[in-house]
Design a protein around this motif. Structure first.
Motif, mmCIF file in Angstrom:
data_model
loop_
_atom_site.group_PDB
_atom_site.id
_atom_site.type_symbol
_atom_site.label_atom_id
_atom_site.label_comp_id
_atom_site.label_asym_id
_atom_site.label_seq_id
_atom_site.Cartn_x
_atom_site.Cartn_y
_atom_site.Cartn_z
ATOM 1 N N TRP A 166 6.513 -2.746 -0.462
ATOM 2 C CA TRP A 166 5.403 -2.997 -1.377
ATOM 3 C C TRP A 166 5.949 -3.266 -2.773
ATOM 4 O O TRP A 166 7.048 -2.853 -3.118
ATOM 5 C CB TRP A 166 4.473 -1.780 -1.412
ATOM 6 C CG TRP A 166 5.107 -0.530 -1.940
ATOM 7 C CD1 TRP A 166 5.218 -0.134 -3.256
ATOM 8 C CD2 TRP A 166 5.790 0.488 -1.179
ATOM 9 N NE1 TRP A 166 5.892 1.052 -3.352
ATOM 10 C CE2 TRP A 166 6.254 1.469 -2.096
ATOM 11 C CE3 TRP A 166 6.033 0.673 0.197
ATOM 12 C CZ2 TRP A 166 6.957 2.591 -1.692
ATOM 13 C CZ3 TRP A 166 6.731 1.801 0.598
ATOM 14 C CH2 TRP A 166 7.187 2.747 -0.341
ATOM 15 N N CYS A 167 5.171 -3.958 -3.574
ATOM 16 C CA CYS A 167 5.486 -4.143 -4.988
ATOM 17 C C CYS A 167 4.289 -4.750 -5.691
ATOM 18 O O CYS A 167 3.347 -5.223 -5.048
ATOM 19 C CB CYS A 167 6.732 -5.023 -5.191
ATOM 20 S SG CYS A 167 6.529 -6.743 -4.668
ATOM 21 N N GLY A 168 4.315 -4.720 -7.005
ATOM 22 C CA GLY A 168 3.301 -5.374 -7.814
ATOM 23 C C GLY A 168 3.971 -6.411 -8.691
ATOM 24 O O GLY A 168 5.139 -6.746 -8.514
ATOM 25 N N GLY A 194 -2.036 -12.032 -1.287
ATOM 26 C CA GLY A 194 -2.391 -11.059 -2.299
ATOM 27 C C GLY A 194 -3.344 -10.036 -1.764
ATOM 28 O O GLY A 194 -2.955 -9.013 -1.236
ATOM 29 N N ALA A 195 -4.650 -10.316 -1.873
ATOM 30 C CA ALA A 195 -5.673 -9.354 -1.465
ATOM 31 C C ALA A 195 -5.536 -8.981 -0.002
ATOM 32 O O ALA A 195 -5.694 -7.832 0.368
ATOM 33 C CB ALA A 195 -7.062 -9.925 -1.751
ATOM 34 N N MET A 254 15.496 -0.051 -9.775
ATOM 35 C CA MET A 254 14.189 0.567 -9.987
ATOM 36 C C MET A 254 13.071 -0.253 -9.353
ATOM 37 O O MET A 254 12.011 -0.444 -9.934
ATOM 38 C CB MET A 254 13.921 0.771 -11.484
ATOM 39 C CG MET A 254 14.751 1.875 -12.103
ATOM 40 S SD MET A 254 14.105 2.481 -13.691
ATOM 41 C CE MET A 254 14.150 1.005 -14.681
ATOM 42 N N ASN A 255 13.327 -0.759 -8.127
ATOM 43 C CA ASN A 255 12.234 -1.427 -7.420
ATOM 44 C C ASN A 255 11.331 -0.361 -6.794
ATOM 45 O O ASN A 255 11.764 0.768 -6.563
ATOM 46 C CB ASN A 255 12.767 -2.440 -6.392
ATOM 47 C CG ASN A 255 13.351 -1.791 -5.155
ATOM 48 O OD1 ASN A 255 12.642 -1.181 -4.358
ATOM 49 N ND2 ASN A 255 14.668 -1.906 -4.986
ATOM 50 N N PRO A 256 10.055 -0.672 -6.542
ATOM 51 C CA PRO A 256 9.082 0.350 -6.134
ATOM 52 C C PRO A 256 9.457 1.133 -4.883
ATOM 53 O O PRO A 256 9.202 2.331 -4.810
ATOM 54 C CB PRO A 256 7.797 -0.465 -5.915
ATOM 55 C CG PRO A 256 7.962 -1.670 -6.767
ATOM 56 C CD PRO A 256 9.418 -1.995 -6.722
ATOM 57 N N GLY A 316 8.258 -10.852 -0.536
ATOM 58 C CA GLY A 316 8.733 -11.389 -1.797
ATOM 59 C C GLY A 316 9.080 -10.318 -2.816
ATOM 60 O O GLY A 316 9.271 -10.607 -4.001
ATOM 61 N N CYS A 317 9.172 -9.074 -2.368
ATOM 62 C CA CYS A 317 9.526 -7.966 -3.261
ATOM 63 C C CYS A 317 11.047 -7.881 -3.389
ATOM 64 O O CYS A 317 11.776 -8.285 -2.478
ATOM 65 C CB CYS A 317 8.979 -6.646 -2.712
ATOM 66 S SG CYS A 317 7.168 -6.598 -2.577
ATOM 67 N N PRO A 318 11.554 -7.357 -4.492
ATOM 68 C CA PRO A 318 13.011 -7.248 -4.663
ATOM 69 C C PRO A 318 13.635 -6.353 -3.598
ATOM 70 O O PRO A 318 13.051 -5.347 -3.195
ATOM 71 C CB PRO A 318 13.171 -6.643 -6.063
ATOM 72 C CG PRO A 318 11.851 -6.008 -6.363
ATOM 73 C CD PRO A 318 10.826 -6.842 -5.665
#
Length: 280
Positions: free
Chosen positions: A146-148, A38-39, A168-170, A159-161
């Motif tokens: 990247w993603c949130g 995460g951080a 509509m992924n980032p 682990g982002c789509p």
């Protein structure tokens, strides 16, 4: 009896101490794992973006303020942090592109489709044309993920789509928005490098086909030159897919097509005395 009681108490104390140590260890491992996923990933991404931004400015605009890079980072994260990673529309990046406005000059825009390597090698060496990835934002974000997540302040880089997993992924939304804007800002004569070594050089489902080609409008854009890059000189500008491209384009644009061997472009790139126009 007292001896057995003392032994039992010592055993209970030892078990409790062991459990306490295990709980502490689990908490520490959880913090470390969370930091790494995460951080920590957020800090790595921030460092990468800020560093790329500063390097780009040093090489292309030495007199610019370094605060641009901090503005870039802050407006970039606002687009997707705390959002469903499959529900970030291209418009989410509007504030970012309003803050960082950097596009090629007239007659210098080079689009590409399935020719990324040769297109970038050409622009980096000859400096005659510029691709999206030669602009500030394109250069900074190229190759990054990247993603949130919903209701989370964390930024993830794994682990982002996937690009095709949701529309509509980032990452996809960023490139869709930036592709649309560079096409809308293109002026003068535009060029596109297409892969002439495949059956369909123009793919209507590619970024160039879906977004960029449709946004080239006359009279802001005077015409489009297709550079059909081939390994062997067999592909024709009469290819059916190129006929489809011409139907997609603004009919007022001047259209031209050239079949060019990749070896010819590479020779041109390697010769510092050869003018750009001779590359095709």
């Amino acid at each position: 009896m007292d001896t057995r009681k003392r032994r039992r108490n010592r055993l209970i104390a030892a078990v409790c101490l062991t459990l306490l140590l295990l709980i502490i260890l689990a908490i520490c491992l959880g913090i470390i794992f969370r930091s790494e996923n995460g951080a920590s990933s957020s800090e790595v991404l921030k460092t990468t973006i800020i560093s790329r931004c500063e390097t780009y400015l040093q090489n292309n605009d030495p007199g610019s303020s370094e605060s641009i890079c901090n503005t870039l980072w802050m407006t970039f994260t606002k687009a997707f942090v705390g959002q469903d990673p499959c529900a970030v529309p291209p418009e989410a990046y509007n504030q970012l592109f309003q803050a960082i406005n950097n596009y090629p000059s007239c007659n210098r825009t080079l689009f590409w489709s399935k020719t990324k390597a040769i297109s970038h090698k050409y622009t980096q060496e000859k400096k005659c044309l510029e691709t999206l990835e030669d602009t500030l934002l394109g250069n900074v974000m190229d190759g990054l993920t990247w993603c949130g997540k919903n209701n989370s302040n964390e930024i993830f880089t794994s682990g982002c789509p996937a690009w095709t997993e949701c529309t509509m992924n980032p990452v996809r939304s960023f490139w869709d928005r930036s592709s649309g804007l560079i096409a809308e800002q293109t002026c003068g004569a535009a060029t596109v490098m297409l892969n002439g070594s495949i059956p369909t050089p123009f793919d209507p489902n590619s970024t160039f086909g879906r977004i960029e080609a449709k946004r080239l409008k006359y009279p802001l854009v005077s015409g489009l030159t297709v550079v059909l890059v081939t390994q062997t000189n067999v592909t024709s500008c009469e290819n059916d897919s190129l006929q489809n491209l011409q139907r997609v384009l603004d009919q007022s644009l001047t259209y031209s097509c050239k079949v060019v061997l990749q070896s010819q472009i590479l020779d041109c790139i390697s010769d510092p005395h050869m003018p750009c126009g001779k590359c095709w």
